[in-house]
Write a protein that holds these residues in place. Sequence first.
Motif, PDB file in Angstrom:
ATOM      1  N   GLY A  40       0.810  -1.202   0.000  1.00 31.26           N
ATOM      2  CA  GLY A  40       0.000   0.000   0.000  1.00 31.26           C
ATOM      3  C   GLY A  40       0.849   1.260   0.000  1.00 31.26           C
ATOM      4  O   GLY A  40       0.534   2.241  -0.668  1.00 31.26           O
ATOM      5  N   ARG A  41       1.964   1.214   0.741  1.00 36.31           N
ATOM      6  CA  ARG A  41       2.859   2.372   0.791  1.00 36.31           C
ATOM      7  C   ARG A  41       3.486   2.616  -0.576  1.00 36.31           C
ATOM      8  O   ARG A  41       3.582   3.766  -1.014  1.00 36.31           O
ATOM      9  N   ALA A  42       3.922   1.542  -1.245  1.00 33.86           N
ATOM     10  CA  ALA A  42       4.540   1.704  -2.563  1.00 33.86           C
ATOM     11  C   ALA A  42       3.541   2.264  -3.573  1.00 33.86           C
ATOM     12  O   ALA A  42       3.888   3.113  -4.406  1.00 33.86           O
ATOM     13  N   LEU A  43       2.297   1.807  -3.507  1.00 37.86           N
ATOM     14  CA  LEU A  43       1.264   2.334  -4.411  1.00 37.86           C
ATOM     15  C   LEU A  43       1.009   3.812  -4.133  1.00 37.86           C
ATOM     16  O   LEU A  43       0.844   4.607  -5.068  1.00 37.86           O
ATOM     17  N   ARG A  44       0.971   4.166  -2.849  1.00 34.61           N
ATOM     18  CA  ARG A  44       0.753   5.560  -2.476  1.00 34.61           C
ATOM     19  C   ARG A  44       1.926   6.432  -2.948  1.00 34.61           C
ATOM     20  O   ARG A  44       1.719   7.540  -3.447  1.00 34.61           O
ATOM     21  N   ASP A  45       3.150   5.910  -2.778  1.00 32.71           N
ATOM     22  CA  ASP A  45       4.328   6.648  -3.230  1.00 32.71           C
ATOM     23  C   ASP A  45       4.294   6.871  -4.744  1.00 32.71           C
ATOM     24  O   ASP A  45       4.645   7.951  -5.231  1.00 32.71           O
ATOM     25  N   ALA A  46       3.870   5.834  -5.481  1.00 27.76           N
ATOM     26  CA  ALA A  46       3.804   5.940  -6.944  1.00 27.76           C
ATOM     27  C   ALA A  46       2.775   6.991  -7.374  1.00 27.76           C
ATOM     28  O   ALA A  46       2.911   7.611  -8.429  1.00 27.76           O
ATOM     29  N   GLU A  47       1.746   7.181  -6.546  1.00 37.13           N
ATOM     30  CA  GLU A  47       0.721   8.191  -6.843  1.00 37.13           C
ATOM     31  C   GLU A  47       1.206   9.592  -6.496  1.00 37.13           C
ATOM     32  O   GLU A  47       0.965  10.553  -7.241  1.00 37.13           O
ATOM     33  N   LEU A  48       1.907   9.727  -5.369  1.00 37.83           N
ATOM     34  CA  LEU A  48       2.316  11.044  -4.889  1.00 37.83           C
ATOM     35  C   LEU A  48       3.539  11.603  -5.597  1.00 37.83           C
ATOM     36  O   LEU A  48       3.630  12.828  -5.812  1.00 37.83           O
ATOM     37  N   ALA A  49       4.479  10.743  -5.940  1.00 40.68           N
ATOM     38  CA  ALA A  49       5.750  11.215  -6.513  1.00 40.68           C
ATOM     39  C   ALA A  49       5.552  12.110  -7.738  1.00 40.68           C
ATOM     40  O   ALA A  49       6.141  13.198  -7.811  1.00 40.68           O
ATOM     41  N   PRO A  50       4.725  11.705  -8.734  1.00 39.99           N
ATOM     42  CA  PRO A  50       4.524  12.588  -9.897  1.00 39.99           C
ATOM     43  C   PRO A  50       3.880  13.922  -9.521  1.00 39.99           C
ATOM     44  O   PRO A  50       4.195  14.958 -10.124  1.00 39.99           O
ATOM     45  N   LEU A  51       2.982  13.911  -8.526  1.00 40.48           N
ATOM     46  CA  LEU A  51       2.360  15.159  -8.084  1.00 40.48           C
ATOM     47  C   LEU A  51       3.395  16.100  -7.473  1.00 40.48           C
ATOM     48  O   LEU A  51       3.389  17.313  -7.726  1.00 40.48           O
ATOM     49  N   ILE A  52       4.285  15.528  -6.670  1.00 39.15           N
ATOM     50  CA  ILE A  52       5.326  16.333  -6.035  1.00 39.15           C
ATOM     51  C   ILE A  52       6.258  16.928  -7.079  1.00 39.15           C
ATOM     52  O   ILE A  52       6.605  18.114  -7.027  1.00 39.15           O
ATOM     53  N   VAL A  53       6.663  16.117  -8.042  1.00 42.90           N
ATOM     54  CA  VAL A  53       7.544  16.596  -9.115  1.00 42.90           C
ATOM     55  C   VAL A  53       6.856  17.709  -9.910  1.00 42.90           C
ATOM     56  O   VAL A  53       7.479  18.726 -10.249  1.00 42.90           O
ATOM     57  N   SER A  54       5.562  17.527 -10.190  1.00 38.94           N
ATOM     58  CA  SER A  54       4.815  18.524 -10.956  1.00 38.94           C
ATOM     59  C   SER A  54       4.729  19.856 -10.211  1.00 38.94           C
ATOM     60  O   SER A  54       4.961  20.929 -10.796  1.00 38.94           O
ATOM     61  N   ILE A  55       4.405  19.802  -8.911  1.00 38.79           N
ATOM     62  CA  ILE A  55       4.320  21.028  -8.110  1.00 38.79           C
ATOM     63  C   ILE A  55       5.683  21.713  -8.044  1.00 38.79           C
ATOM     64  O   ILE A  55       5.794  22.938  -8.168  1.00 38.79           O
ATOM     65  N   TYR A  56       6.711  20.919  -7.873  1.00 37.51           N
ATOM     66  CA  TYR A  56       8.076  21.460  -7.796  1.00 37.51           C
ATOM     67  C   TYR A  56       8.449  22.185  -9.088  1.00 37.51           C
ATOM     68  O   TYR A  56       8.960  23.311  -9.066  1.00 37.51           O
ATOM     69  N   GLN A  57       8.182  21.554 -10.228  1.00 36.43           N
ATOM     70  CA  GLN A  57       8.529  22.155 -11.514  1.00 36.43           C
ATOM     71  C   GLN A  57       7.651  23.364 -11.839  1.00 36.43           C
ATOM     72  O   GLN A  57       8.127  24.338 -12.443  1.00 36.43           O
ATOM     73  N   ASP A  58       6.382  23.304 -11.451  1.00 31.23           N
ATOM     74  CA  ASP A  58       5.467  24.413 -11.723  1.00 31.23           C
ATOM     75  C   ASP A  58       5.806  25.665 -10.919  1.00 31.23           C
ATOM     76  O   ASP A  58       5.337  26.758 -11.244  1.00 31.23           O
ATOM     77  N   ASN A  59       6.591  25.506  -9.883  1.00 34.01           N
ATOM     78  CA  ASN A  59       6.957  26.633  -9.024  1.00 34.01           C
ATOM     79  C   ASN A  59       8.454  26.938  -9.118  1.00 34.01           C
ATOM     80  O   ASN A  59       9.116  27.228  -8.116  1.00 34.01           O
ATOM     81  N   TYR A  60       8.970  26.828 -10.335  1.00 36.35           N
ATOM     82  CA  TYR A  60      10.340  27.240 -10.663  1.00 36.35           C
ATOM     83  C   TYR A  60      11.413  26.476  -9.888  1.00 36.35           C
ATOM     84  O   TYR A  60      12.518  26.990  -9.664  1.00 36.35           O
ATOM     85  N   SER A  61      11.073  25.273  -9.444  1.00 36.22           N
ATOM     86  CA  SER A  61      12.028  24.394  -8.746  1.00 36.22           C
ATOM     87  C   SER A  61      12.616  25.044  -7.488  1.00 36.22           C
ATOM     88  O   SER A  61      13.792  24.825  -7.163  1.00 36.22           O
ATOM     89  N   VAL A  62      11.802  25.832  -6.790  1.00 35.71           N
ATOM     90  CA  VAL A  62      12.289  26.486  -5.565  1.00 35.71           C
ATOM     91  C   VAL A  62      11.530  26.028  -4.321  1.00 35.71           C
ATOM     92  O   VAL A  62      11.971  26.275  -3.200  1.00 35.71           O
TER      93      VAL A  62
END
Length: 247
Positions: A40-62
């Motif tokens: 369950g943790r691995a599935l949750r991580d697979a769901e969250l990781a792309p969201l985190i990367v997207s938010i990070y990139q959308d905010n100029y990587s800061v």
Amino acid sequence: MDEHRDRFGGVEPICRTLTEHDCSIHPSTYYAHKKRPMSGRALRDAELAPLIVSIYQDNYSVYGARKIWAELKRQGHQVARCTVERLMKAEGLVGAVRGKKVVTTVADREAERAPDRLGRQFVASAPNRVWVADFTYVATWSGTVYVAFVVDTFSRRIVGWSAATNKQTPLVLSALEMGLWQRDRANTPVIARELIHHSDAGSQYTSFRLATHLAAEQIAASIGTVGDALDNALMESTIGLYKTELI
């Protein structure tokens, strides 16, 4: 193994080579792992990781973990801050930091390094079989304080800790000595040749002083790669929870 099995003629030859280097893995363990469904943790991580990367990139990587965590909550995702920190580290994402950045893991390229005896398997059949160690830093009004921990993987209990204003070898050595003292005091002493002490490849953990102390106590040293969250995942989680409690 998936990456190298064709080059070395299958899984079995790789397992034999690992066994010869004190890292025993049976082929059946590999095949069982391949068939096992994701946790369950691995599935949750697979769901969250792309969201985190997207938010990070959308905010100029800061954005750092705190701001990404807040943005995830605004989007309706219920997630712990320490989880965001862990996934950001696994993805190599670092927020902009005002002032001087503190680096904890610095490898000594000349030091002899012990083998990785765990292979990311942070489990034990009994107490005092596998201890994992790491340290972090805490910013205070009077300066930076470094805090080292030693955790028994059987109970997930912190058996030793130490704090200092520098990150030299005595910091991590004191945490180990506290763990040994606590277990002696609780009448559950460490038995010679039964304990593995695992850490990352920071210079403190590859130092001659710590290696000598481990050898004197007949404790087997185990070292992962430099600053790799997966090779010392249990300690990354412990440190994340510790910092969350402080904040």
